[in-house]
Every structure is written in C-alpha cells, then in structure tokens.
Design a protein around this motif. Structure first.
Motif: not given
Length: 215
Positions: A125-132
């Motif tokens: 989830g942190g990775g997805l938030a970081l990408s967006s």
C-alpha cells in the motif's frame, strides 16, 4: 480426498470478499497518493449512505468526526491545489502524509487477517501511494512552471474526479479498479525520471528547512 477437501472448502462468497478487500485496499492506498482526503471522505460517506461494510478496520472511516475532518481538509486542499506556489509546497509536505496514510489504509483493510498479511499490505500500500503521489507531484511541478494558470486548475479538478471515481469503483467494480491501478503504474513508470527528480527536490527542500542559518 484432497480434491474433495478443496471442493468442500471452496466458498465463492469468501473469494468474492477477498477480491473486494484487495480492491478496496489497493484503491484506498493508490488514491491516497492523489488525494488522501477525498479518498477517506468518499469511503466514509459510502459506508454511511450506501450501507457499505468496509473491510477490516476501515469501518472507523464512517465516523462523522473522521468524515467531517476529511471533508474540511479536502476543501483546504482544493483551494491550495489551484495556487501554483502553494501547491508545490503542499505536495512536498504531503509526501510524508499521503504515503504513510496509504500504507495504513491498505493494512487496515486487512485488519481481520494474519499480522503477516497486514504487514505485506502495509508495504504494498505504501508503494502504491508513493507511485501515485510521485506521479501527481512530478506532473504538477511541470504544470506549475507554466505561466498560464488554467492547466494547473484543470489538472487539479481532473485529479479530484479520478480520486473520487476510483474510490467508488474500488467498492463496486473491483476488476475495473485493478485495471485503473495497473494503468496508473504504467504511467508512473513512464514518468519515472520526473518522479526521481521530484523526490530529489523534496530531499533538498527538507535539508534547506533544517540547515543552520548563515549570517
């Protein structure tokens, strides 16, 4: 015997619930990187008015206090997003808000699962938030450099629409959400150099804030 066990243990309802949980976790974390407050407010309102049972520990988002604070912060961000200088500073600060919040929301969606699953959800989830967030912020830096203010305002409104619509889709159309997030990751990959430069600028800005003043 093994085949009979698998057949008897297979529960279509459980599989559907799992897919729904994954979609909401992915949607909440990915959208958080774009507009955290719109995401939280939308999920809370869906829980209230659509009688939606949010997965895991996300049911707390249906609290009127949480909804009220999320909407108030969304209004502030809505205005801040339209002012180029304020928008860039806002994005720098929110690097340390959107990404952790996206991770927490993803982990919260799996609150009924094993701790190991929650940790995995937290990391992804942190990775997805970081990408967006990186894609949004890097793109807005380029738009904010433009002398005309229209493109910045239009981009801000489009981001808000994407945030709200994607959150709703994560609840009612999980498969479509997977496609949207996949497309978002592809875009993030294509603008990776800009994202890298943005986070480099964030590091430089933070160092500047804490650097000792020179006489």
């Amino acid at each position: 015997m093994p085949l009979n066990y698998l057949k008897n243990s297979y529960n279509p309802k459980s599989v559907t619930q799992l897919i729904s949980t994954i979609a909401i976790a992915m949607g909440a974390s990915w959208v958080s990187g774009i507009n955290l407050y719109a995401c939280v407010g939308t999920l809370g309102l869906l829980g209230r008015f659509a009688h939606l049972q949010l997965p895991g520990e996300l049911q707390v988002l249906t609290s009127w206090w949480v909804i009220g604070v999320a909407i108030a912060l969304y209004v502030i961000e809505f205005v801040a997003d339209k002012i180029p200088i304020v928008d860039s500073t806002w994005d720098v600060i929110h690097t340390f808000i959107r990404v952790p919040a996206g991770a927490v929301l993803a982990a919260g969606a799996f609150g009924d699962f094993d701790r190991g699953i929650q940790v995995i959800a937290l990391l992804l989830g942190g990775g997805l938030a970081l990408s967006s967030h990186g894609t949004k912020a890097a793109t807005r830096v380029a738009l904010n450099a433009s002398p005309e203010p229209v493109s910045n305002s239009v981009a801000s409104i489009i981001e808000d629409i994407i945030a709200v619509v994607s959150t709703v889709i994560s609840v009612f159309a999980p498969i479509l959400l997977f496609i949207i997030v996949g497309a978002g990751l592809v875009i993030s990959f294509l603008v990776f150099k800009r994202i890298w430069r943005f986070f480099g600028q964030v590091t430089k800005t933070i160092r500047g804030w804490f650097a000792p003043a020179t006489s």
